[in-house]
Write a protein that holds these residues in place. Structure first.
Motif, mmCIF file in Angstrom:
data_model
loop_
_atom_site.group_PDB
_atom_site.id
_atom_site.type_symbol
_atom_site.label_atom_id
_atom_site.label_comp_id
_atom_site.label_asym_id
_atom_site.label_seq_id
_atom_site.Cartn_x
_atom_site.Cartn_y
_atom_site.Cartn_z
ATOM 1 N N GLU A 13 -35.427 22.410 56.511
ATOM 2 C CA GLU A 13 -34.560 23.504 56.078
ATOM 3 C C GLU A 13 -33.682 24.040 57.202
ATOM 4 N N GLU A 14 -34.163 23.911 58.436
ATOM 5 C CA GLU A 14 -33.356 24.400 59.559
ATOM 6 C C GLU A 14 -33.809 23.733 60.844
ATOM 7 N N VAL A 15 -32.838 23.347 61.661
ATOM 8 C CA VAL A 15 -33.111 22.785 62.985
ATOM 9 C C VAL A 15 -32.526 23.734 64.023
ATOM 10 N N ASN A 16 -33.348 24.142 64.968
ATOM 11 C CA ASN A 16 -32.907 25.086 65.997
ATOM 12 C C ASN A 16 -33.119 24.458 67.369
ATOM 13 N N ASN A 17 -32.015 24.062 67.991
ATOM 14 C CA ASN A 17 -32.099 23.469 69.328
ATOM 15 C C ASN A 17 -31.382 24.314 70.364
ATOM 16 N N THR A 18 -31.266 25.625 70.090
ATOM 17 C CA THR A 18 -30.578 26.520 71.020
ATOM 18 C C THR A 18 -31.409 26.826 72.258
ATOM 19 N N ASP A 19 -32.730 26.741 72.116
ATOM 20 C CA ASP A 19 -33.625 27.001 73.251
ATOM 21 C C ASP A 19 -33.849 25.701 74.015
ATOM 22 N N PRO A 20 -33.411 25.612 75.273
ATOM 23 C CA PRO A 20 -33.583 24.368 76.033
ATOM 24 C C PRO A 20 -35.038 24.011 76.293
ATOM 25 N N GLU A 21 -35.916 25.010 76.162
ATOM 26 C CA GLU A 21 -37.336 24.779 76.425
ATOM 27 C C GLU A 21 -38.114 24.382 75.183
ATOM 28 N N SER A 22 -37.522 24.548 73.994
ATOM 29 C CA SER A 22 -38.279 24.303 72.761
ATOM 30 C C SER A 22 -37.348 23.902 71.617
ATOM 31 N N PHE A 23 -37.677 22.803 70.963
ATOM 32 C CA PHE A 23 -36.920 22.323 69.800
ATOM 33 C C PHE A 23 -37.711 22.703 68.553
ATOM 34 N N LYS A 24 -37.163 23.603 67.737
ATOM 35 C CA LYS A 24 -37.907 24.131 66.591
ATOM 36 C C LYS A 24 -37.284 23.694 65.277
ATOM 37 N N VAL A 25 -38.142 23.520 64.262
ATOM 38 C CA VAL A 25 -37.701 23.057 62.949
ATOM 39 C C VAL A 25 -38.423 23.851 61.871
ATOM 40 N N LYS A 26 -37.674 24.366 60.893
ATOM 41 C CA LYS A 26 -38.284 24.986 59.722
ATOM 42 C C LYS A 26 -38.396 23.935 58.634
ATOM 43 N N VAL A 27 -39.610 23.790 58.067
ATOM 44 C CA VAL A 27 -39.839 22.756 57.068
ATOM 45 C C VAL A 27 -40.513 23.353 55.836
ATOM 46 N N ARG A 28 -40.379 22.650 54.714
ATOM 47 C CA ARG A 28 -41.028 23.077 53.462
ATOM 48 C C ARG A 28 -41.721 21.876 52.835
ATOM 49 N N ASN A 29 -43.016 22.026 52.554
ATOM 50 C CA ASN A 29 -43.784 20.955 51.917
ATOM 51 C C ASN A 29 -43.348 20.824 50.458
ATOM 52 N N VAL A 30 -42.938 19.623 50.045
ATOM 53 C CA VAL A 30 -42.404 19.454 48.692
ATOM 54 C C VAL A 30 -43.489 19.580 47.623
ATOM 55 N N LYS A 31 -44.752 19.383 48.010
ATOM 56 C CA LYS A 31 -45.835 19.469 47.029
ATOM 57 C C LYS A 31 -46.339 20.905 46.863
ATOM 58 N N SER A 32 -46.575 21.590 47.970
ATOM 59 C CA SER A 32 -47.140 22.941 47.903
ATOM 60 C C SER A 32 -46.084 24.043 47.984
ATOM 61 N N ASP A 33 -44.869 23.677 48.412
ATOM 62 C CA ASP A 33 -43.759 24.613 48.595
ATOM 63 C C ASP A 33 -43.992 25.563 49.775
ATOM 64 N N LYS A 34 -45.006 25.277 50.591
ATOM 65 C CA LYS A 34 -45.274 26.128 51.745
ATOM 66 C C LYS A 34 -44.264 25.843 52.853
ATOM 67 N N ARG A 35 -43.813 26.907 53.526
ATOM 68 C CA ARG A 35 -42.858 26.793 54.617
ATOM 69 C C ARG A 35 -43.548 26.993 55.956
#
Length: 336
Positions: free
Chosen positions: A256-278
């Motif tokens: 759902e979202e890729v955040n690479n603004t922090d040079p120390e950490s590459f973060k990703v928001k994800v959603r499980n298609v089966k449970s809908d958990k984010r």
């Protein structure tokens, strides 16, 4: 027409089926466990004549707790034993028999495996049900798995301690045979492919750690030819970290979202298609270094296509506190 039920009565038979599965061959459509698995320990000491002390019982209580959590994970999707009904708890109870003479303790896990087999129906195909039950049986009730645990703790402690005398005492403990080394390789491969079994293996590790700690009060503890004195038991369990606070939550996710603004950490928001958990996940540094993986996550976000992620998460009773993406694969190559 009723299916023939193949009875698995020994550890040899269980590993034979596991090897068969890993070789791409089919398993029986239905199995049951007959007289196995059943872990047996011999405890000696003044307080161990057809009896057990409260400190030793703590180890078996921890084993029961981890079995309950394993079933809750298979049944409810989270390793939270509080979700179990009274009937489920009763069905999952292990049976601890204390024999004559020095305390010979036999632990029967038939209730857990029978309940697990029943619960997986409808959630998995027949082959997946069979291999999951076999894997759970050898992980929790297999002698080889217990020996592998002991050997792992031995190698960890040999690397940690400085005392040469303590090292020499540890080296006197001979655990692994050639056959058990082969079984270790089979289990490593199986667990790497099955997140549910991976999580059960972590829970089993913690149960074995507590069992081993409880044996410190005995003059000696024996399991299938391996004898542990109190000093060995104490050394093997020193600094042992709990593994069941982490779990694999592999599955098909949408990015759902890729955040690479922090040079120390590459973060990703994800959603499980089966449970809908984010989830908000950090991407493993080693993973990012591999060619194309960073781009694969970004592309999955742009194209709005699901991908299969392997995620390792720290949790409290299934409540995720942090998550790390280990790798990503196309759904077509790694179906859920």
């Amino acid at each position: 027409m009723e299916r023939d039920v193949v009875k698995v009565g020994t550890e040899d038979e269980a590993y034979s089926f596991i090897e068969r599965y890993l070789a791409g061959k089919s398993l029986p459509e239905s199995i049951s466990f007959s007289g196995w698995p059943s872990l047996t320990f011999r405890l000696t000491g003044e307080k161990f004549d057809r009896s057990l002390t409260p400190s030793v019982m703590k180890g078996f209580i921890e084993l029961q707790d981890q079995l309950n959590k394993s079933y809750a994970l298979a049944r409810y999707g989270v390793p939270d034993a509080r979700k179990l009904s009274k009937e489920e708890r009763e069905a999952l109870e292990i049976e601890v028999k204390v024999g004559k003479g020095s305390s010979i303790v036999e632990v029967n896990m038939d209730g857990f495996l029978t309940k697990l087999l029943h619960e997986l129906v409808g959630k998995m195909g027949p082959q997946e049900i069979m291999i999951t039950a076999l894997g759970a049986a050898v992980i929790f009730g297999g002698v080889a798995a217990f020996k592998l645990f002991l050997n792992n703790r031995k190698e960890v402690r040999l690397a940690e301690i400085a005392s040469e005398s303590a090292k020499e005492h540890l080296k006197t403990m001979h655990v692994m045979s050639e056959q058990e080394t082969k079984r270790f390789e089979l289990m490593t491969k199986l667990v790497s492919e099955k997140p549910l079994l991976d999580n059960m293996e972590r829970m089993s590790y913690d149960a074995k750690t507590e069992l081993l700690k409880s044996f410190i009060k005995a003059d000696s503890a024996q399991i299938d030819g391996v004898t542990l004195d109190p000093e060995l038991a104490r050394e093997l369990t020193a600094n042992a970290r709990r593994r069941s606070t982490e779990m694999r939550i592999d599955g098909v996710y949408r990015i759902e979202e890729v955040n690479n603004t922090d040079p120390e950490s590459f973060k990703v928001k994800v959603r499980n298609v089966k449970s809908d958990k984010r989830l908000l996940c950090v991407v493993q540094d080693v993973f990012l270094d591999e060619s194309g993986n960073k781009e694969a996550l970004q592309r999955a976000e742009w194209e709005r296509k699901p991908v299969h992620l392997s995620i390792n998460a720290k949790h409290v009773d299934g409540d995720i506190r942090s998550a790390v993406i280990l790798y990503v694969r196309d759904v077509e190559n790694k179906p859920e």
